[in-house]
Design an enzyme around this catalytic site. Structure first.
Site, PDB file in Angstrom:
ATOM      1  CE  LYS A  52       1.592  -3.647   3.222  1.00 34.72           C
ATOM      2  NZ  LYS A  52       1.638  -2.201   3.191  1.00 34.72           N
ATOM      3  CD  GLN A  96       2.793   0.570   1.555  1.00 38.12           C
ATOM      4  OE1 GLN A  96       1.885  -0.186   1.826  1.00 38.12           O
ATOM      5  NE2 GLN A  96       4.027   0.353   1.944  1.00 38.12           N
ATOM      6  CG  ASP A 119       0.285   0.013   8.970  1.00 32.77           C
ATOM      7  OD1 ASP A 119       0.582  -1.194   8.913  1.00 32.77           O
ATOM      8  OD2 ASP A 119       0.427   0.798   8.021  1.00 32.77           O
TER       9      ASP A 119
END
Ligand code: NDP
Length: 283
Positions: A52, A96, A119
């Site tokens: 990312k 994460q 997200d």
């Protein structure tokens, strides 16, 4: 033989446009900036976070990584989220996953400001997704919808089978496909006769993490097959689909690697920019 749904090439094309968008924002003094909180030492997570970061840099987006030790307490992680939520220079926050056992990941996700939820996994944004009133979507699901559209594969009236019901992939994808008027069946570990169900599908999506789960006899001739799985077998990255045999029956198929993966990373970047624009009154 099925045509390849080239997610990598499509992600690169989207990347060119996004870079321009970010450049325009920067000219107005706005730089998209998001934070990834990674708790513990999961090796796969470390790779994802680095991937990312590389993509963000390429797009001109700032990504901070908050690496927290494996014994981090819930309160410390919540305090960090509160701090990032309150910081006006931060446009996006994500945790994460997976997190270590002592961490209640759902509580962390719930704590993220829905307006900074890159997200799309806060309960508020998941609810909005099912109500068809969403401003942010989980990246993998959005990437798959965009990929199908890019190849002019219609969802309206199609029979879609999604194998896997996680909050991150299976469920949001089912919601978005339903919104596009597909008839959606969601399968999971308790599903009986999986092959009989997938065989009826015009479009099969597999997101299970089980290498070679979807075999040629489980797919009808001409079906579209989307493979989300990322599995390591003998040091090689493979999907959930027995690609070599299924591609002979499918009309379109995603490869692993080079299919859904690059789109997930790209659509995360798109989400950061979308939220940044929204927070600056530029929807
Ligand atoms: P989860 O482990 O959270 O969910 C897996 C789902 O698959 C569960 O719903 C499970 O059922 C179902 N499942 C597992 N085995 C079978 C089986 N044999 N038959 C039917 N259903 C089964 O995984 P994620 O959704 O997070 O990820 C799935 C895969 O996708 C992984 O390989 C992951 O690495 C990959 N991934 C790839 C991304 C990309 O960009 N390409 C992005 C995100 C994930 P049940 O609910 O009953 O347990």
């Amino acid at each position: 033989m099925g045509k390849i749904l080239d997610g990598k090439a499509f992600a690169n094309e989207l990347g060119q446009n996004l870079k321009e968008k970010v450049k325009n924002l920067k000219e107005k003094g706005i730089t998209p900036h998001f934070c990834v909180i990674n708790i513990g030492d999961d090796p796969a997570s470390k790779i994802y976070v680095r991937t990312k970061k590389r993509r963000a840099k390429k797009m001109g987006i700032i990504q901070d990584i908050y690496q927290m030790p494996a014994d981090t307490e819930q309160a410390e992680a919540l305090a960090l989220i509160d701090k990032l939520n309150a910081d006006p220079t931060i446009n996006g926050v994500m945790v994460q996953l997976p997190a270590p056992k002592q961490i209640d990941a759902d509580e962390l996700l719930e704590r993220i400001d829905p307006n900074k939820d890159v997200d799309g996994l806060t309960p508020a944004n998941i609810g909005r997704l099912w109500m068809e009133d969403h401003f942010i979507e989980p990246a993998t699901a959005e990437g798959i919808i965009a990929l199908l559209k890019h190849y002019q594969i219609k969802l309206d009236g199609k029979n879609v089978v999604v194998v896997g019901r996680s909050n991150i992939v299976g469920k949001p994808l089912a919601a978005l496909m339903l919104e596009q008027n597909a008839t959606v069946t969601i399968c999971h570990l308790h599903t009986q006769n999986l092959g009989e169900i997938t065989k009826k599908a015009d479009i099969v999506v597999s997101a299970t993490g089980q290498a070679f789960l979807i075999t040629a006899d489980m797919v009808k001739d001409g079906a579209v097959v989307v493979d989300v799985g990322m599995n390591h077998v003998n040091g090689k990255l493979v999907g959930d689909v027995d690609f070599d045999n299924v591609k002979e029956k499918a009309s379109y198929i995603t490869p692993v690697p080079g299919g859904v993966g690059p789109l997930t990373v790209q659509f995360l970047m798109e989400a950061v920019v979308k939220l940044t624009r929204r927070q600056n009154g530029r929807e």
